[in-house]
Design a protein around this motif. Structure first.
Motif, PDB file in Angstrom:
ATOM      1  N   VAL A  21      -4.350   1.038 -11.083  1.00  8.59           N
ATOM      2  CA  VAL A  21      -2.943   0.878 -11.456  1.00  8.59           C
ATOM      3  C   VAL A  21      -2.638  -0.609 -11.475  1.00  8.59           C
ATOM      4  O   VAL A  21      -2.897  -1.305 -10.493  1.00  8.59           O
ATOM      5  N   VAL A  22      -2.111  -1.098 -12.585  1.00  7.53           N
ATOM      6  CA  VAL A  22      -1.686  -2.488 -12.715  1.00  7.53           C
ATOM      7  C   VAL A  22      -0.158  -2.513 -12.677  1.00  7.53           C
ATOM      8  O   VAL A  22       0.503  -1.830 -13.473  1.00  7.53           O
ATOM      9  N   PHE A  53       2.165  -0.613 -15.342  1.00  5.37           N
ATOM     10  CA  PHE A  53       3.583  -0.397 -15.065  1.00  5.37           C
ATOM     11  C   PHE A  53       4.289  -1.742 -14.936  1.00  5.37           C
ATOM     12  O   PHE A  53       3.683  -2.740 -14.522  1.00  5.37           O
ATOM     13  N   ASP A  54       5.585  -1.751 -15.255  1.00  6.42           N
ATOM     14  CA  ASP A  54       6.361  -2.991 -15.178  1.00  6.42           C
ATOM     15  C   ASP A  54       7.292  -3.030 -13.975  1.00  6.42           C
ATOM     16  O   ASP A  54       8.226  -3.820 -13.922  1.00  6.42           O
ATOM     17  N   ILE A  71      -5.188  -1.085  -6.864  1.00  6.68           N
ATOM     18  CA  ILE A  71      -3.926  -1.598  -7.396  1.00  6.68           C
ATOM     19  C   ILE A  71      -4.103  -3.075  -7.664  1.00  6.68           C
ATOM     20  O   ILE A  71      -4.498  -3.838  -6.776  1.00  6.68           O
ATOM     21  N   VAL A  72      -3.828  -3.491  -8.891  1.00  6.40           N
ATOM     22  CA  VAL A  72      -3.810  -4.904  -9.259  1.00  6.40           C
ATOM     23  C   VAL A  72      -2.346  -5.282  -9.462  1.00  6.40           C
ATOM     24  O   VAL A  72      -1.687  -4.751 -10.359  1.00  6.40           O
ATOM     25  N   GLN A  73      -1.829  -6.163  -8.626  1.00  4.07           N
ATOM     26  CA  GLN A  73      -0.410  -6.512  -8.707  1.00  4.07           C
ATOM     27  C   GLN A  73      -0.219  -7.947  -9.160  1.00  4.07           C
ATOM     28  O   GLN A  73      -0.834  -8.870  -8.625  1.00  4.07           O
ATOM     29  N   PHE A  98      -6.075  -3.206  -2.850  1.00  2.01           N
ATOM     30  CA  PHE A  98      -4.903  -3.952  -3.312  1.00  2.01           C
ATOM     31  C   PHE A  98      -5.339  -5.384  -3.564  1.00  2.01           C
ATOM     32  O   PHE A  98      -5.889  -6.040  -2.661  1.00  2.01           O
ATOM     33  N   ALA A  99      -5.142  -5.881  -4.776  1.00  2.00           N
ATOM     34  CA  ALA A  99      -5.695  -7.187  -5.132  1.00  2.00           C
ATOM     35  C   ALA A  99      -4.771  -7.912  -6.099  1.00  2.00           C
ATOM     36  O   ALA A  99      -4.031  -7.294  -6.867  1.00  2.00           O
ATOM     37  N   GLY A 100      -4.862  -9.245  -6.055  1.00  2.00           N
ATOM     38  CA  GLY A 100      -4.070 -10.044  -6.986  1.00  2.00           C
ATOM     39  C   GLY A 100      -4.292 -11.519  -6.758  1.00  2.00           C
ATOM     40  O   GLY A 100      -5.139 -11.935  -5.965  1.00  2.00           O
TER      41      GLY A 100
END
Length: 245
Positions: A21-22, A53-54, A71-73, A98-100
């Motif tokens: 999920v981005v 998703f925005d 999850i890429v945030q 969870f990464a970014g």
């Protein structure tokens, strides 16, 4: 570095189907759409189906989160609702990665202290150029600095083989705790116009274990041209794979 090399060095099995999920948005100056679009094809080549998703709304969908491996945030500042944050934290505790990079993960949801606790490091400032050089543009904060690898980086799958490197971009001064596993640092010098009196070293690349989940943060990544620097590109790609369930 090729995709295959990246996957091998990260100990990643590309044959297993995964779901990512981005979540992207917030301040446009960090180019959240363009920046995440750099890495979506990479994820797809490594067996991920990717939903974009925005807003952080999907974090509140427990069924979706249970099926999410990564999850890429890239969501700078903005806000997160209580049930969204609770869902994000629960997903990570259950094993979702969870990464970014940059402000998309280290300067998100400033009004939610529990989020800052989860990530382990919070952007404080990026000291810029001499006051006489300021022109009112983003470039006011672009300074030359070095990313320095720590001894632990030599054997870590994210950083193995990557040496110290130099950038000219925003240098993040980060507030952090000692539960972050720091792989690289950057040191803010004392310049004649600065009010601090000794150099300040901040984590620049770190990981964090939260429950069963892995968190990866890379502070370089202000805009696309920085994410395209070979060392940054390699570190982010490896970090995404490392963090994934």
């Amino acid at each position: 570095m090729t995709d295959a090399d990246t996957a091998t060095l990260s100990g990643f099995d590309p044959t297993r189907p995964r779901h990512a999920v981005v979540v992207r948005g917030g301040w446009d100056g960090h180019q959240p759409v363009e920046a995440t679009d750099l890495f979506i094809p990479f994820l797809e080549r490594h067996g991920f189906t990717v939903d974009v998703f925005d807003s952080p709304a999907p974090y509140a969908d427990a069924e979706r989160m249970a099926d999410t491996d990564l999850i890429v945030q890239c969501m700078t500042m903005s806000t997160i609702e209580k049930e969204q944050f609770t869902g994000l934290r629960a997903a990570i505790e259950a094993g979702t990665g969870f990464a970014g990079w940059h402000g998309g993960i280290a300067d998100s949801y400033r009004n939610t202290s529990d989020y800052l606790h989860l990530v382990g490091g919070q952007f404080a400032c990026h000291p810029g150029k001499h006051p006489d050089e300021l022109v009112g543009e983003q470039s006011d904060n672009y300074v030359p600095y070095r990313i320095e690898m720590l001894p632990a980086a030599a054997e870590h799958p994210i950083t193995a083989g990557v040496g110290d490197f130099d950038l000219v971009t925003e240098q993040y001064w980060v507030l952090s705790d000692d539960y972050v596993d720091v792989l690289a640092t950057t040191t803010q010098a004392v310049r004649e116009w600065d009010p601090w009196h000794r150099p300040v070293t901040s984590p620049a690349i770190w990981t964090r274990q939260w429950g069963q989940g892995r968190i990866f943060v890379c502070t370089p990544g202000h805009r696309v041209e920085i994410l395209e620097v070979p060392q940054v590109d390699t570190l982010v790609k490896r970090g995404l794979l490392w963090a994934s369930r």
